[in-house]
Design a protein around this motif. Structure first.
Motif, PDB file in Angstrom:
ATOM      1  N   HIS A 149      -8.019  10.003   3.827  1.00  0.00           N
ATOM      2  CA  HIS A 149      -8.621   8.897   3.342  1.00  0.00           C
ATOM      3  C   HIS A 149     -10.159   8.863   3.262  1.00  0.00           C
ATOM      4  O   HIS A 149     -10.740   7.577   3.336  1.00  0.00           O
ATOM      5  CB  HIS A 149      -8.067   7.554   4.034  1.00  0.00           C
ATOM      6  CG  HIS A 149      -6.731   7.470   4.147  1.00  0.00           C
ATOM      7  ND1 HIS A 149      -5.702   7.317   3.063  1.00  0.00           N
ATOM      8  CD2 HIS A 149      -5.582   7.806   5.131  1.00  0.00           C
ATOM      9  CE1 HIS A 149      -4.348   7.471   3.216  1.00  0.00           C
ATOM     10  NE2 HIS A 149      -4.417   7.679   4.603  1.00  0.00           N
ATOM     11  N   LYS A 155      -5.129  12.587   1.136  1.00  0.00           N
ATOM     12  CA  LYS A 155      -4.019  11.919   1.691  1.00  0.00           C
ATOM     13  C   LYS A 155      -3.869  11.869   3.034  1.00  0.00           C
ATOM     14  O   LYS A 155      -3.480  10.987   3.546  1.00  0.00           O
ATOM     15  CB  LYS A 155      -2.713  12.951   1.176  1.00  0.00           C
ATOM     16  CG  LYS A 155      -1.290  12.298   1.352  1.00  0.00           C
ATOM     17  CD  LYS A 155      -0.076  12.943   0.889  1.00  0.00           C
ATOM     18  CE  LYS A 155       1.101  12.548   1.122  1.00  0.00           C
ATOM     19  NZ  LYS A 155       2.095  13.241   0.719  1.00  0.00           N
ATOM     20  N   GLU A 180      -9.320   7.198  -1.733  1.00  0.00           N
ATOM     21  CA  GLU A 180      -7.676   7.169  -2.038  1.00  0.00           C
ATOM     22  C   GLU A 180      -7.350   8.239  -2.877  1.00  0.00           C
ATOM     23  O   GLU A 180      -8.214   8.782  -3.708  1.00  0.00           O
ATOM     24  CB  GLU A 180      -7.347   5.854  -2.247  1.00  0.00           C
ATOM     25  CG  GLU A 180      -7.530   4.952  -0.944  1.00  0.00           C
ATOM     26  CD  GLU A 180      -6.766   5.098   0.325  1.00  0.00           C
ATOM     27  OE1 GLU A 180      -5.855   5.762   0.223  1.00  0.00           O
ATOM     28  OE2 GLU A 180      -7.345   4.652   1.276  1.00  0.00           O
ATOM     29  N   LYS A 219       0.987  -1.123  -0.024  1.00  0.00           N
ATOM     30  CA  LYS A 219       0.044  -0.016  -0.075  1.00  0.00           C
ATOM     31  C   LYS A 219       0.732   1.445  -0.148  1.00  0.00           C
ATOM     32  O   LYS A 219       0.771   2.379  -0.848  1.00  0.00           O
ATOM     33  CB  LYS A 219      -0.906   0.097   1.145  1.00  0.00           C
ATOM     34  CG  LYS A 219      -2.023  -1.180   1.200  1.00  0.00           C
ATOM     35  CD  LYS A 219      -2.846  -0.865   2.069  1.00  0.00           C
ATOM     36  CE  LYS A 219      -4.117  -1.692   1.947  1.00  0.00           C
ATOM     37  NZ  LYS A 219      -5.323  -1.396   3.087  1.00  0.00           N
ATOM     38  N   ARG A 254       0.953   4.320  -2.687  1.00  0.00           N
ATOM     39  CA  ARG A 254       0.675   5.350  -2.514  1.00  0.00           C
ATOM     40  C   ARG A 254       1.663   6.312  -3.348  1.00  0.00           C
ATOM     41  O   ARG A 254       1.529   7.364  -3.887  1.00  0.00           O
ATOM     42  CB  ARG A 254       0.529   5.621  -1.266  1.00  0.00           C
ATOM     43  CG  ARG A 254       0.226   7.200  -0.870  1.00  0.00           C
ATOM     44  CD  ARG A 254      -0.117   7.132   0.497  1.00  0.00           C
ATOM     45  NE  ARG A 254      -0.986   6.140   1.164  1.00  0.00           N
ATOM     46  CZ  ARG A 254      -0.709   5.314   2.086  1.00  0.00           C
ATOM     47  NH1 ARG A 254       0.471   5.333   2.461  1.00  0.00           N
ATOM     48  NH2 ARG A 254      -1.527   4.373   2.497  1.00  0.00           N
TER      49      ARG A 254
END
Length: 350
Positions: free
Chosen positions: A328, A325, A338, A128, A132
């Motif tokens: 969420h 950011k 997201e 994850k 990102r």
């Protein structure tokens, strides 16, 4: 042809080893349960973001804790993980003949627990973080090129090759297991120092007679009593989880298939609704036109319009990027969101 392939199962049973089909089936069980549970939690979060949104945001941590309790319970009582016990298997040392109810040795138990519960959690969080970082690169957000940042991006480039090497090692290990050249089908079992074997009739009889835990006595100290109560509670939670999973495992596998990426096109065609018409604005058209260009976050005229796909609202790019950011979720509806849900809008005037 069948005679040539018969050794794939008969050779394994000669040494009381599970066949390759049994071990692969138990491997796929837990990997199918997590996506199905996550989808169920996602439905709850979308139906009531304020009440259930935290379950989706903290799903990885909650699942890791429950998985840790479940695997610890089964390793302690049956010398097997939940999925291994579901398929009638147990873990034993490479040269050990211990019964399932006797449990694993302490070092084998700790290694198995870490590799079953902690390692998948760390891998999920790492993927994850890397996803990102890729999103930030796609949005052309460049941070200062420090040494740490350069190493971070170098790891981002190398990580896919690390995953490919791990998958290759696993596949090679499984081939060796099929042809009887190794005692384990997975590198994780090799790292834990155990191998899989079938449960015997004596194991099943001993597990039925094994008590849930020692009884409390007046001679025990307060700390021992507290530890035993905690163990009883943990065991009860693990039994509840295992019972519910055993009853719902096939339903969860069906959900995982139904909401898989290959089936999404069919779902959309069956469940999609027509797009509702835009609302009618009865107030002054000039005021409505001006208000429609105001960012809901900064309350100013929008710059670099960006829509949030989960809710449909339009914001300034900088405003919605910083908010999503950090939180969420959508700032207006609370829907989990997201960075990949941001869609930049390019108008002819721009």
């Amino acid at each position: 042809m069948a005679e040539r392939g018969a050794h794939l199962t008969t050779a394994a049973t000669a040494e009381d080893r599970p066949s390759i089909f049994e071990v692969l089936a138990q491997d796929s069980l837990m990997s199918a349960v997590k996506p199905a549970l996550q989808h169920a939690v996602k439905i709850l979060a979308e139906s009531s973001p304020g009440r259930y949104g935290i379950l989706l945001r903290k799903f990885d941590e909650i699942y890791a804790v429950l998985d840790l309790l479940l695997q610890h319970h089964f390793l302690s009582r049956t010398s097997a993980s939940f999925s291994e016990n579901f398929y009638g298997l147990k873990r034993v040392g490479p040269d050990s003949a211990r019964a399932a109810h006797q449990g694993l040795r302490r070092r084998q138990h700790l290694r198995s627990l870490l590799l079953l519960a902690l390692l998948p959690y760390l891998r999920t969080k790492l993927e994850k973080v890397l996803a990102r970082q890729r999103d930030e690169d796609d949005f052309s957000i460049r941070l200062p090129q420090s040494f740490t940042q350069k190493m971070y991006r170098a790891f981002l480039a190398v990580y896919p090759y690390v995953c490919m090497a791990w998958d290759g090692w696993t596949f090679f290990h499984q081939l060796l297991y099929v042809f009887g050249k190794t005692r384990t089908h997975s590198p994780l079992l090799w790292l834990a120092g155990v191998k899989l074997s079938h449960l015997t009739a004596h194991d099943i009889h001993s597990l039925d007679l094994k008590p849930a835990g020692p009884a409390l006595s007046s001679s025990q100290s307060f700390g021992e009593k507290l530890q035993q109560v905690f163990s009883t509670v943990v065991g009860g939670v693990a039994v509840s989880l295992s019972t519910s999973l055993s009853l719902g495992v096939f339903f969860l596998q069906f959900l995982e298939w139904w909401y898989s990426s290959e089936n999404q096109s069919n779902i959309k065609s069956l469940t999609s609704l027509p797009t509702p018409p835009p609302p009618l604005h009865l107030e002054d058209q000039d005021a409505s036109h001006t208000y429609s260009k105001v960012c809901p976050l900064c309350r100013k005229l929008r710059t670099n319009d960006t829509a949030l796909a989960t809710s449909g609202y339009v914001f300034c790019y900088r405003c919605i990027y910083m908010y999503v950011k950090a939180n969420h979720r959508c700032p207006l509806t609370g829907y989990p969101s997201e960075l990949q849900h941001l869609i930049k809008i390019y108008s002819p005037e721009g």
